[in-house]
Scaffold this active site. Structure first.
Site, short mmCIF file in Angstrom:
data_model
loop_
_atom_site.label_atom_id
_atom_site.label_comp_id
_atom_site.label_asym_id
_atom_site.label_seq_id
_atom_site.Cartn_x
_atom_site.Cartn_y
_atom_site.Cartn_z
CB SER A 1 -10.64 6.40 -10.20
OG SER A 1 -11.36 5.23 -9.92
CG ASP B 1 -7.38 0.44 -13.74
OD1 ASP B 1 -8.08 -0.40 -12.64
OD2 ASP B 1 -7.45 1.44 -13.66
CG HIS C 1 -7.39 2.40 -10.28
ND1 HIS C 1 -8.28 2.59 -11.37
CD2 HIS C 1 -8.01 2.83 -9.28
CE1 HIS C 1 -8.95 3.34 -11.03
NE2 HIS C 1 -9.19 3.57 -9.55
N1 LIG Z 1 -9.36 0.62 -1.13
C1 LIG Z 1 -9.70 0.00 -2.62
C2 LIG Z 1 -8.97 0.75 -3.38
C3 LIG Z 1 -9.53 2.11 -3.79
C4 LIG Z 1 -8.73 2.71 -4.78
O1 LIG Z 1 -7.84 2.23 -5.81
N2 LIG Z 1 -8.81 3.91 -4.77
C5 LIG Z 1 -8.16 4.95 -5.61
C6 LIG Z 1 -9.16 5.74 -6.42
S1 LIG Z 1 -10.36 4.75 -7.17
C7 LIG Z 1 -7.16 5.93 -4.96
O2 LIG Z 1 -6.72 6.69 -5.52
N3 LIG Z 1 -6.57 5.34 -3.74
C8 LIG Z 1 -6.02 6.15 -2.86
C9 LIG Z 1 -4.48 6.02 -3.11
O3 LIG Z 1 -3.96 5.26 -3.83
O4 LIG Z 1 -3.68 6.87 -2.54
C10 LIG Z 1 -9.21 -1.30 -2.16
O5 LIG Z 1 -8.83 -1.69 -1.43
O6 LIG Z 1 -9.26 -2.22 -3.39
#
Ligand SMILES: N[C@@H](CCC(=O)N[C@@H](CS)C(=O)NCC(=O)O)C(=O)O
Length: 282
Positions: free
Chosen positions: A150, A226, A259
């Site tokens: 990402s 995604d 995602h």
């Molecule tokens: N916090 C966001 C999502 C953010 C998100 O998806 N972050 C990804 C990278 S863009 C990630 O790797 N999150 C941490 C994880 O899944 O451990 C939401 O609530 O929609």
């Protein structure tokens, strides 16, 4: 420069390590994780940098991707930095948003106050971390590749494209391919770099390829389920730019994947094999 080791866990006959250090580049204490495969006990091993996405620390990948099994198989170390400067002295998004500020450094060198004093993740990854890696006897740190997810996929591509000859190969999961053309990127680049859009193009993989960036092996995986694909990630812009420029990238759309790190875990073996092949061919 002093490194303090804060954790060590045996993993697939190698070691999952964690360190903290005072970063000169970022002006704060930083933490990073390093996986050393079993081969590192007897020989120098090449290095894969992993850059994570929004809201992550160095640990999301370490805990969720299951990469150590493949790193051990191929004899590759993996260095995972945090995603932004940290600490009480570091400014953050005024409303506490998760897509800007802490956890969202976007791998840029900020030029605008108040961000410019700490938010220099581009220099941290391209200069300070390689200097640190060079201090490990078990690493052949000049033989390296870079990957990410990402925001980290964006960071990996931009860093590899802007530093020809430094990284043997680059790969990305669900990357933000054109931050100058999506809301996450517009918010981050607008705040960190100001309104001079010519500076923005230096942090946009599509713009760099369109401007004639030199070729290196590039692999991208993108889940078709995604939720961020259409508005933020915009894989079609990378496909279009590579096709127009004759840039030989492998861009795979994977049906049904979202995602999350379940997606990363599903294809990380293939990415590590890709990097192992290019690193071995050097
Ligand atoms: N916090 C966001 C999502 C953010 C998100 O998806 N972050 C990804 C990278 S863009 C990630 O790797 N999150 C941490 C994880 O899944 O451990 C939401 O609530 O929609």
């Amino acid at each position: 420069m002093t490194l303090e080791q804060t954790a060590s866990n045996r993993c697939f006959e190698g070691e999952q390590l964690r360190f903290k250090h005072q970063s000169q580049t970022l002006g704060c204490e930083m933490v990073f994780s390093l996986y050393l495969p079993p081969q590192a006990k007897t020989q120098k091993v090449p290095l894969l940098y992993w850059l994570s996405g929004l809201t992550c620390t160095d640990e999301n990948f370490v805990h969720k991707a299951g990469a150590q099994r493949y790193a051990a198989e191929h004899g590759i170390a993996i260095l995972c930095p945090d995603t932004s400067p940290r600490g009480d002295d570091v400014p953050d998004d005024a409303e506490g948003a998760w897509d800007f500020g802490k956890g969202a450094g976007f791998y840029v060198n900020a030029t605008q106050a108040p961000w410019s004093s700490h938010y220099r993740m581009y220099d941290y990854v391209t200069q300070e971390l390689p200097e640190i890696a060079a201090g490990f006897d078990s690493l052949d740190s000049a033989r390296c590749s870079i990957s990410g997810h990402s925001m980290g996929g964006h960071g990996a591509m931009v860093i590899a494209l802007r530093n020809p000859g430094t990284y043997t190969s680059v790969s990305a999961f669900s990357p933000i391919v054109a931050p100058t053309q999506c809301p996450w990127g517009e918010k981050a680049l607008g705040n960190y770099l100001g309104e001079d859009h010519s500076e923005w193009a230096n942090y946009d993989a599509c713009a760099l390829i369109a401007a004639g960036a030199s070729q290196l092996p590039l692999l991208v995986d993108q889940g078709e389920a995604d939720d961020f694909l259409e508005e933020q990630l915009r894989t079609e812009l990378l496909e279009q730019t590579c096709s127009e420029q004759g840039y030989a990238a492998t861009i795979r759309r994977q049906a049904g994947y979202d995602h999350s790190y379940y997606f990363v875990a599903s294809f990380i073996g293939s990415h590590i094999a890709f990097h192992a092949q290019t690193l071995a061919a050097e």
